[in-house]
Design an enzyme around this catalytic site. Structure first.
Site: not given
Ligand code: PAF
Length: 282
Positions: A30-31, A33-34, A36-37, A149, A153, A187
């Site tokens: 969801m942008g 970005l850090h 972790g991404h 993390k 999910q 966050r």
């Molecule tokens: O983990 C996230 O950033 C979101 O939940 C995801 C998997 C991109 C779905 O919107």
């Protein structure tokens, strides 16, 4: 690196890679970005021929309009980040392109989504699984990369993939942490100075609980209590839930036998953070 904004162009990109015999790795985000991404993009680069990063702030998975509104949107910075990390394409759709007028279909995983995060955030997971399956359908990745993390999910998405026979391997990537243990999260940027200082209490509660397990404690109640105690020592922190669960089914445990996942959701001021740790009994 290409930037693609429409589902149609994204599908064409993926199709052309598949026709050329290339494997595709997808990193859904969801942008904001850090690190972790970055670790997810690097993992995708190492194991696939073509790396797609999606950046879509999914409005349906937010609990409140306020939370959605304040979510960071540093798009130009995110695109530079993806380029630097070696993504081949960034999919950046508008909400209206993914949810056309009259959209009314949802994909919902059963019991798993009613626990923990699902209890605190009703409807959250069905919004996540619905958008993730849309991305999977559009892009058709061979591999999709998710961070540990967001443990629940990850388990929910793995379940959806298994239940619906989706031909996609879900790759679990370890949580990346700041030097003081705070897990990277989009966050974290909401935390004030004092809140940022308080936030590592989450990691330290998890490590205290892990130390208990390593020392031979098997009572989930005692381990959970230790986490709660650790958090309540920090005046800026307020616990949402603390749990000791089976790492695959997420069923809450009474006694630890071999492995467990320790789960925490904690408010630090106005910001809700989650973290977890998988522990193995020695
Ligand atoms: O983990 C996230 O950033 C979101 O939940 C995801 C998997 C991109 C779905 O919107």
């Amino acid at each position: 690196m290409q930037t693609i904004r429409t589902p149609r162009a994204m599908r064409a990109w993926a199709q052309s890679r598949r026709s050329a015999g290339k494997s595709i790795g997808l990193v859904p985000t969801m942008g904001a970005l850090h690190e972790g991404h970055a670790s997810l993009i690097r993992a995708a680069r190492c194991s696939t021929d073509a790396v797609a990063v999606s950046i879509f702030i999914n409005p349906r998975q937010f609990d409140s309009a306020k939370d959605l509104q304040r979510y960071p949107r540093p798009t130009a910075e995110d695109l530079r980040f993806c380029h630097r990390e070696g993504a081949d394409v960034v999919f950046l759709p508008h909400a209206g392109e993914l949810y056309k007028e009259g959209f009314q279909t949802v994909v919902r995983v059963g019991n798993l989504t009613e626990l923990f995060e699902g209890r605190s955030r009703p409807g959250h997971f069905e919004a996540v699984t619905t958008v993730v399956i849309k991305l999977f359908n559009l892009i058709g990745p061979d591999f999709a990369f998710f961070g540990q993390k967001d443990y629940q999910q990850l388990v929910v998405i793995q379940k959806m993939v298994r239940d619906l026979d989706l031909p996609i391997s879900i790759i679990r990537c370890r949580t990346v942490r700041e030097p003081d243990g705070l897990a990277f999260s989009s966050r974290n940027r909401f935390l004030s100075g004092p809140e940022r200082e308080a936030a590592p209490a989450i990691f330290s509660a998890l490590t205290t609980a892990r130390a208990l397990v390593r020392a031979g404690e098997r009572s989930a109640t005692k381990i959970r209590r230790a986490m709660v105690r650790g958090i309540s020592r920090e005046s800026l922190a307020r616990i949402d839930y603390a749990a000791v669960a089976d790492p695959s089914t997420l069923a809450e445990l009474r006694l630890l036998k071999d492995r467990a996942v320790l789960l925490l959701a904690v408010w630090i001021g106005d910001t809700r953070l989650i973290d977890n740790m998988v522990v193995t009994c020695p």
